[in-house]
Design a protein around this motif. Structure first.
Motif, PDB file in Angstrom:
ATOM      1  N   HIS A 356       3.370   3.709 -16.681  1.00  8.71           N
ATOM      2  CA  HIS A 356       3.489   4.527 -15.476  1.00  8.71           C
ATOM      3  C   HIS A 356       3.826   3.690 -14.250  1.00  8.71           C
ATOM      4  N   ASN A 357       4.343   2.507 -14.516  1.00  6.52           N
ATOM      5  CA  ASN A 357       4.843   1.648 -13.442  1.00  6.52           C
ATOM      6  C   ASN A 357       3.796   1.223 -12.431  1.00  6.52           C
ATOM      7  N   LEU A 361      -0.707  -5.782  -8.798  1.00  5.78           N
ATOM      8  CA  LEU A 361      -0.785  -6.135  -7.376  1.00  5.78           C
ATOM      9  C   LEU A 361      -1.181  -4.924  -6.533  1.00  5.78           C
ATOM     10  N   GLN A 362      -0.681  -3.760  -6.961  1.00  5.93           N
ATOM     11  CA  GLN A 362      -0.898  -2.558  -6.163  1.00  5.93           C
ATOM     12  C   GLN A 362      -2.375  -2.197  -6.019  1.00  5.93           C
ATOM     13  N   PHE A 365      -5.025  -6.344  -5.492  1.00  6.61           N
ATOM     14  CA  PHE A 365      -4.943  -7.232  -4.336  1.00  6.61           C
ATOM     15  C   PHE A 365      -6.196  -7.104  -3.464  1.00  6.61           C
ATOM     16  N   ARG A 366      -6.550  -5.888  -3.176  1.00 10.21           N
ATOM     17  CA  ARG A 366      -7.722  -5.666  -2.328  1.00 10.21           C
ATOM     18  C   ARG A 366      -9.006  -6.110  -3.036  1.00 10.21           C
ATOM     19  N   ASN A 370     -10.929  -8.961  -0.978  1.00  9.64           N
ATOM     20  CA  ASN A 370     -12.220  -8.597  -0.398  1.00  9.64           C
ATOM     21  C   ASN A 370     -13.372  -8.738  -1.384  1.00  9.64           C
ATOM     22  N   ARG A 374     -14.780  -3.686  -0.786  1.00 13.62           N
ATOM     23  CA  ARG A 374     -14.262  -2.371  -0.424  1.00 13.62           C
ATOM     24  C   ARG A 374     -14.458  -1.349  -1.545  1.00 13.62           C
ATOM     25  N   ASN A 418      -2.154  10.817 -16.076  1.00 15.01           N
ATOM     26  CA  ASN A 418      -0.887  10.693 -16.784  1.00 15.01           C
ATOM     27  C   ASN A 418       0.322  10.522 -15.869  1.00 15.01           C
ATOM     28  N   ASP A 419       0.071  10.098 -14.650  1.00 18.77           N
ATOM     29  CA  ASP A 419       1.229   9.704 -13.844  1.00 18.77           C
ATOM     30  C   ASP A 419       0.851   8.602 -12.853  1.00 18.77           C
ATOM     31  N   PHE A 420       1.864   8.044 -12.282  1.00 16.73           N
ATOM     32  CA  PHE A 420       1.703   6.932 -11.349  1.00 16.73           C
ATOM     33  C   PHE A 420       0.752   7.301 -10.210  1.00 16.73           C
ATOM     34  N   GLN A 421       1.008   8.463  -9.654  1.00 16.38           N
ATOM     35  CA  GLN A 421       0.233   8.881  -8.491  1.00 16.38           C
ATOM     36  C   GLN A 421      -1.251   9.019  -8.823  1.00 16.38           C
ATOM     37  N   LEU A 424      -2.821   5.573  -9.341  1.00 15.99           N
ATOM     38  CA  LEU A 424      -2.999   4.736  -8.168  1.00 15.99           C
ATOM     39  C   LEU A 424      -4.055   5.312  -7.224  1.00 15.99           C
ATOM     40  N   LEU A 425      -4.048   6.628  -7.086  1.00 16.29           N
ATOM     41  CA  LEU A 425      -5.054   7.234  -6.218  1.00 16.29           C
ATOM     42  C   LEU A 425      -6.458   6.974  -6.768  1.00 16.29           C
ATOM     43  N   GLN A 428      -7.422   3.331  -6.195  1.00 17.33           N
ATOM     44  CA  GLN A 428      -7.727   3.023  -4.798  1.00 17.33           C
ATOM     45  C   GLN A 428      -9.055   3.614  -4.346  1.00 17.33           C
TER      46      GLN A 428
END
Lengths: 468, 215
Positions: A356-357, A361-362, A365-366, A370, A374, A418-421, A424-425, A428
Motif C-alpha cells: 500500500h505504498n 519514513l512516513q 520518523f516521529r 521523539n 508523541r 486495506n489502503d494507504f490512507q 497512515l492515519l 499516526q
C-alpha cells in the motif's frame, strides 16, 4: 549490563545463571549463543517447556529477580502464593482471555514459535502479556528491593537490572540520577558533586541565557519560544509560566552546548520525563503531577529540578546526537534498520505496508525523533525510560527494537487496513491513551527478544553497531 | 481498496509549508476534521490527512502532507514535495518574519518540487486583526508578481479555510483537465482514472526514478 561478577554472590546475575533452569526471561546474548548450539537439551515442545516453568511465569518482573537469589533472598510467601494462583488461573482461563491479547499473541507467534522450537529460547515476553497485572513497578516488594540496594553504594549493573523492568516512583528520581551517571555511586561524594553540577548549570544560565545573543542563538531561542508553550497542551502543569521558562533555559543551554545539532523540534518533549520525575520527588502524598502548581515549591527546589533535568537530558541525548544533526542521518539510518528488521521478523506485515505504498519514513520518523513520546501517554514514556536508562549506552540501539516491537504490536489492526490512507492515519494516531506500564513491559520484553535475536547476527542490520 | 473513501475521480497531493507556528497543522485539522487547537503540538517531520471535495461534479480527493516548519527538517520534508501538484505556502499575518521567509520557501519549492506545482500563498490567523503585521494588499501584490494565488484564512474561526483548499484544488483540476483535452491521457503522468495520482505536467528533470506520489 552483563558484568563478570560472581553469580553466587550476586542475585542480579540471575539471567545468566538461571537462563536454562528458569527460562522465560529474555536471555542475554551469551546464553543465546550457547543455546543455539545443538547440544543444548531443552523441552521438547513449547507446552512442555511452559509447564516446566509455570511456577515462575506468573510473577511480575520484580519477583523474577528475587528468584535469582533463592539461596540468599527471601520470597514473600504471600507473593509466591498469589503468583502460583495466578498461573493456575491463567492457564485454566487461557481461553477466556480478551480477544485482543490473543490476537497480539498471534502477531508474533509465527516467528516466535519457530524460534522457541529451534533455539529453545523461551517466549517469556508472551507470558508477560497474559499474566502481568497492570502497574507493577510500584509494588511494595519492588520498592523494598530498591531501597535495600540504594541504602549502600549500589552496584550499577545490579541497579540496571532492577530498573530495567520499572522503577517505583518513590525512588525513581535518585535511580535516574544514578543511571544517568550524574549522581556518583559513592555516597560520600554525592552531595559535593550534586552541588557543584547544579552550580555549573546555573553558571551556564547566567553566562549564556541572559547574555546578548548572536543571530544563531536568537534563532534557537525563537524556535524554543514557539515550541515550549505548545508542548503538552492537555497537561496543565506545562501551561504554567514558571515551568515554561525552566524548559526554555534547559533547552537553550543544551542547544548552545551542542552546536552540531542545536535545538531541534521534539527535543522539548524529551525534557518532560526528566522534569516530571525530578518534580515528583518534591510532590507529597501522591498528588498528580499533571495539575501540580510548581509555584508552591521553594526556589531551591525549582533550581534542583531544572539543573538535574538539564544534566540528565544531556547524558541521555549523548548517545543519539546524530539524530539531530544536519539531514538527521541518525534517524534516516534507523528508519532503514527498522525496515530491514521488520522485513526479517514479519514479512507479512512488511509486504502489507509496501503493497500500500507506506514507507517507514512516513510513520517512524516521529517515533525515532521523539523516542515515542508523541505516541505514548507521559506516564508510559517515563516507565519506558526506566528501561532506556537501564540500557545505558545501549539504549540508542535498543530503541530501534522498541520501535519494531511497537509496530508489531499493532499488526492485526494494521492488517485490517486495506489502503494507504487507513494505514497512515492509524500509524499516526495509534490508540495508546489507556496504556499503562504493563503494555510497556510487553513492549520492552518483545524488544529485548528481538535484540537478542539480532545481536547474534549483526550483519542483518548492516549499519547497526550498537550491540556489544 | 474499495472503501467509500476511495471513490474519487482525481487524487491530488498537496503539501503545506511555511515557518514554524504559522498554523499549518490547524489549517489541516480545520479542513479535514473541522477541529482547531489553540496550542497544538509542533509537527515532527511530516503528517498526513485527507479529504474529498467536489469540483465541477468531480470528486477530488486531496491528500495533504503537513510539514514541520523548522529548518532542520528540510531534508526530510523536501522528500515529500516530489509528486505534489499543489502547495499551500502559509505565513502568519501577525508575524512579519514569517512573511519575509516566504521567498525562502519558494526557493525550496523550486529546488525540490515539480516545476509546475500550483502554489497558493496563505496568510493565516486573519482573526488577529489588531495584531496584523502584513498588509493584505502587500501580500496580494507579492503573490501576483510571483504567479501565486492568494488568500487570507483563519483556522481559528474557519474563515476561508475550505475556500482556500477549494480554490487550489479547482485550479489544479482545471490545469489537469485542460491538459487532458490537449493531449490525451496516455502520457506518462496524466491518469484521470481512480487510484493513480495526477501530476500537473511531466517534470523536466531526467534523473530517473520518479517517486510515485501516493497510492
Amino acid at each position: 549490563m552483563e558484568g563478570s561478577r560472581n553469580p553466587d554472590h550476586d542475585k542480579t546475575s540471575f539471567w545468566k545463571k538461571n537462563s536454562k533452569t528458569v527460562p522465560g526471561r529474555p536471555s542475554p546474548k551469551k546464553d543465546v549463543k550457547s543455546n543455539v548450539k545443538p547440544k543444548v537439551v531443552g523441552a521438547t515442545s513449547f507446552q512442555d517447556f511452559q509447564a516446566s516453568v509455570s511456577d515462575a511465569w506468573a510473577m511480575d518482573d520484580d519477583d523474577f529477580c528475587i528468584i535469582s537469589g533463592l539461596e540468599s533472598t527471601k520470597i514473600s510467601k504471600k507473593v509466591s502464593q498469589s503468583a502460583a494462583l495466578n498461573v493456575l488461573n491463567s492457564h485454566r482461563n487461557s481461553t477466556d482471555m480478551p480477544v485482543t491479547s490473543n490476537e497480539k499473541l498471534e502477531a508474533v507467534a509465527s516467528y516466535e514459535v519457530d524460534y522457541v522450537r529451534n533455539n529453545r529460547i523461551p517466549g517469556r515476553p508472551q507470558q508477560l502479556r497474559c499474566l502481568n497485572p497492570p502497574q507493577d513497578e510500584d509494588s511494595e516488594s519492588k520498592l523494598e528491593r530498591f531501597e535495600s540496594v540504594l541504602a549502600n553504594p549500589p552496584s550499577l549493573p545490579e541497579l540496571c537490572k532492577l530498573s530495567w523492568s520499572g522503577i517505583p516512583v518513590k525512588v525513581r528520581a535518585i535511580t535516574w540520577r544514578l543511571l544517568s551517571g550524574y549522581l556518583p555511586i559513592n555516597l560520600e561524594r554525592r552531595s559535593g558533586v550534586l552541588e557543584r553540577k547544579r552550580q555549573d548549570y546555573w553558571n551556564l544560565v547566567e553566562k549564556y541565557y541572559y547574555a546578548e545573543h548572536d543571530e544563531t542563538n536568537r534563532d534557537i531561542q525563537h524556535q524554543i519560544n514557539i515550541d515550549v508553550p505548545r508542548m503538552n497542551p492537555s497537561i496543565p502543569l506545562f501551561q504554567q509560566k514558571t515551568v515554561q521558562i525552566m524548559f526554555e533555559r534547559i533547552l537553550f543551554i543544551w542547544s548552545i552546548r551542542h552546536p552540531a545539532s542545536g535545538y531541534v523540534q521534539g527535543i522539548n518533549d524529551l525534557v518532560t520525563p526528566f522534569y516530571v520525575v525530578f518534580l515528583q520527588e518534591f510532590i507529597l502524598d501522591n498528588q498528580a503531577f499533571e495539575t501540580f502548581h510548581v509555584d508552591t515549591l521553594t526556589e531551591e527546589q525549582l533550581r534542583i529540578i531544572e539543573a538535574d533535568s538539564f544534566w540528565c537530558l544531556s547524558k541521555f541525548l549523548d548517545g543519539i546526537q546524530d539524530n539531530y544533526v544536519f539531514a538527521q542521518v541518525g534517524i534516516q539510518r534507523k528508519v532503514h534498520q527498522l525496515e530491514e528488521l521488520i522485513k526479517r521478523v514479519d514479512e507479512t506485515l512488511h509486504r502489507h505496508l509496501k503493497q500500500h505504498n507506506v514507507s517507514y519514513l512516513q510513520f517512524s520518523f516521529r517515533w525515532l525523533n521523539n523516542l515515542l513520546t508523541r505516541e505514548l501517554p507521559l506516564r508510559c514514556t517515563i516507565r519506558l525510560w526506566d528501561t532506556y536508562l537501564a540500557e545505558n549506552d545501549c539504549f540508542a540501539s535498543f530503541q530501534l527494537y522498541v520501535c519494531a516491537s511497537f509496530l508489531l504490536y499493532w499488526k492485526d489492526d494494521l492488517m485490517r487496513q486495506n489502503d494507504f490512507q487507513g494505514l497512515l492515519l492509524l500509524l499516526q494516531n495509534l490508540p495508546t491513551q489507556s496504556w499503562t506500564s504493563s503494555q510497556i513491559s510487553i513492549l520492552v520484553a518483545e524488544a529485548y527478544k528481538l535484540k537478542v535475536m539480532f545481536a547474534d547476527a549483526p550483519n542483518h542490520l548492516q549499519s547497526n553497531t550498537g550491540d556489544s | 481498496m474499495s472503501t467509500k473513501d476511495d471513490e474519487y475521480d482525481y487524487l491530488f497531493k498537496v503539501v503545506l509549508i511555511g515557518d514554524s507556528g504559522v498554523g499549518k497543522s490547524n489549517l489541516l485539522s480545520r479542513f479535514t476534521r473541522n477541529e482547531f487547537n489553540l496550542e497544538s503540538k509542533s509537527t515532527i517531520g511530516v503528517e498526513f490527512a485527507t479529504r474529498s471535495m467536489q469540483v465541477d461534479g468531480k470528486t477530488i480527493k486531496a491528500q495533504i502532507w503537513d510539514t514541520a516548519g523548522q529548518e532542520r527538517y528540510r531534508a526530510i520534508t523536501a522528500a515529500y514535495y516530489r509528486g505534489a501538484v499543489g502547495a499551500l505556502l502559509v505565513y502568519d499575518i501577525a508575524k512579519h518574519l514569517t512573511y519575509e521567509n516566504v521567498e525562502r520557501w519558494l526557493r525550496e519549492l523550486r529546488d525540490h518540487a515539480d516545476q509546475n506545482i500550483v502554489i497558493m500563498l496563505v496568510g493565516n490567523k486573519s482573526d488577529l486583526r489588531h495584531l496584523r503585521a502584513v498588509l493584505t494588499e502587500e501580500a496580494k501584490a507579492f503573490a501576483e508578481r510571483n504567479g501565486l494565488s492568494f488568500i487570507e484564512t483563519s483556522a481559528l474561526d474557519s474563515t476561508n479555510v475550505d475556500l482556500a483548499f477549494q480554490n487550489i484544488l479547482t485550479e489544479i483540476y482545471r490545469i489537469v483537465s485542460q491538459k487532458q483535452i490537449r493531449d490525451p491521457p496516455e502520457g506518462d503522468t496524466i491518469r484521470p482514472q481512480n487510484v493513480e495520482p495526477i501530476d500537473v505536467k511531466p517534470t523536466m528533470n531526467s534523473d530517473g526514478v520518479r517517486k510515485q506520489c501516493c497510492q
